[in-house]
Design a protein around this motif. Structure first.
Motif, PDB file in Angstrom:
ATOM      1  N   UNK A 120       0.825  -1.210   0.000  1.00  0.00           N
ATOM      2  CA  UNK A 120       0.000   0.000   0.000  1.00  0.00           C
ATOM      3  C   UNK A 120       0.857   1.257   0.000  1.00  0.00           C
ATOM      4  N   UNK A 121       1.950   1.233   0.763  1.00  0.00           N
ATOM      5  CA  UNK A 121       2.861   2.376   0.794  1.00  0.00           C
ATOM      6  C   UNK A 121       3.446   2.604  -0.604  1.00  0.00           C
ATOM      7  N   UNK A 122       3.845   1.496  -1.254  1.00  0.00           N
ATOM      8  CA  UNK A 122       4.435   1.610  -2.591  1.00  0.00           C
ATOM      9  C   UNK A 122       3.447   2.227  -3.580  1.00  0.00           C
ATOM     10  N   UNK A 123       2.213   1.750  -3.560  1.00  0.00           N
ATOM     11  CA  UNK A 123       1.209   2.298  -4.480  1.00  0.00           C
ATOM     12  C   UNK A 123       0.991   3.787  -4.225  1.00  0.00           C
ATOM     13  N   UNK A 124       1.040   4.181  -2.955  1.00  0.00           N
ATOM     14  CA  UNK A 124       0.813   5.590  -2.629  1.00  0.00           C
ATOM     15  C   UNK A 124       1.992   6.472  -3.045  1.00  0.00           C
ATOM     16  N   UNK A 125       3.181   5.893  -3.151  1.00  0.00           N
ATOM     17  CA  UNK A 125       4.388   6.665  -3.468  1.00  0.00           C
ATOM     18  C   UNK A 125       4.857   6.513  -4.914  1.00  0.00           C
ATOM     19  N   UNK A 126       4.295   5.551  -5.639  1.00  0.00           N
ATOM     20  CA  UNK A 126       4.805   5.239  -6.977  1.00  0.00           C
ATOM     21  C   UNK A 126       4.756   6.441  -7.917  1.00  0.00           C
ATOM     22  N   UNK A 127       3.675   7.186  -7.925  1.00  0.00           N
ATOM     23  CA  UNK A 127       3.554   8.338  -8.825  1.00  0.00           C
ATOM     24  C   UNK A 127       4.650   9.356  -8.529  1.00  0.00           C
ATOM     25  N   UNK A 128       4.937   9.575  -7.254  1.00  0.00           N
ATOM     26  CA  UNK A 128       5.980  10.522  -6.894  1.00  0.00           C
ATOM     27  C   UNK A 128       7.351  10.011  -7.335  1.00  0.00           C
ATOM     28  N   UNK A 129       7.573   8.698  -7.184  1.00  0.00           N
ATOM     29  CA  UNK A 129       8.848   8.109  -7.621  1.00  0.00           C
ATOM     30  C   UNK A 129       9.029   8.272  -9.130  1.00  0.00           C
ATOM     31  N   UNK A 130       7.933   8.163  -9.867  1.00  0.00           N
ATOM     32  CA  UNK A 130       8.013   8.286 -11.323  1.00  0.00           C
ATOM     33  C   UNK A 130       8.343   9.719 -11.731  1.00  0.00           C
ATOM     34  N   UNK A 131       7.840  10.691 -10.978  1.00  0.00           N
ATOM     35  CA  UNK A 131       8.134  12.104 -11.287  1.00  0.00           C
ATOM     36  C   UNK A 131       9.568  12.477 -10.946  1.00  0.00           C
ATOM     37  N   UNK A 132      10.101  11.843  -9.891  1.00  0.00           N
ATOM     38  CA  UNK A 132      11.440  12.180  -9.390  1.00  0.00           C
ATOM     39  C   UNK A 132      12.315  10.931  -9.337  1.00  0.00           C
TER      40      UNK A 132
END
Length: 103
Positions: free
Chosen positions: A87-99
Motif C-alpha cells: 500500500x505504501x508503494x502504491x501511494x508513493x509510486x507516482x511521486x517516484x516516477x516524477x522524481x
C-alpha cells in the motif's frame, strides 16, 4: 551474576524473539530510519525495473518490485506486513516516477 526477578523484563535483544509479532503493524509505526530504508529499497527496485524495461511497473509488475524489496526488508529483520509495504508503494509510486533516483 545477578539473578533476574521473574517479573523483570529480559534484555532488549532477547525480548524480540519472545514477543508475538504485531500483525496489525502499520508502516507509520516503524522507526524513521526503517521507513527511509524501505523507501530507498522500493525506489531502487523501481529504478532497476525501469532500466530493464524502459517503463514503470503497472499491475502485477508493481507486486514484483515490492516482492524484491520485501526480501531485503526481511533480511534486515524489519517486521512489517507485506500489505502495508504494498500500500505504501502504491501511494508513493507516482511521486517516484516524477522524481527518479539520480545516478
Amino acid at each position: 551474576g545477578r539473578r533476574r526477578k521473574i517479573d523483570e523484563r529480559p534484555p532488549a535483544g532477547q525480548r524480540i524473539h519472545q514477543q508475538p509479532r504485531q500483525l496489525d503493524k502499520r508502516f507509520s509505526d516503524l522507526k524513521l530510519c526503517q521507513r527511509e530504508q524501505i523507501a530507498k529499497w522500493l525506489r531502487e527496485e523501481t529504478n532497476d525495473y525501469y532500466t530493464r524495461h524502459q517503463r514503470y511497473p503497472v499491475g502485477r509488475e508493481a507486486e514484483d518490485v515490492v516482492d524484491n524489496a520485501y526480501v531485503q526488508i526481511v533480511k534486515a529483520g524489519i517486521w512489517i506486513p507485506y500489505g502495508e509495504v504494498y500500500q505504501y508503494y502504491l501511494s508513493r509510486k507516482a511521486r517516484m516516477m516524477k522524481h527518479p533516483l539520480q545516478g
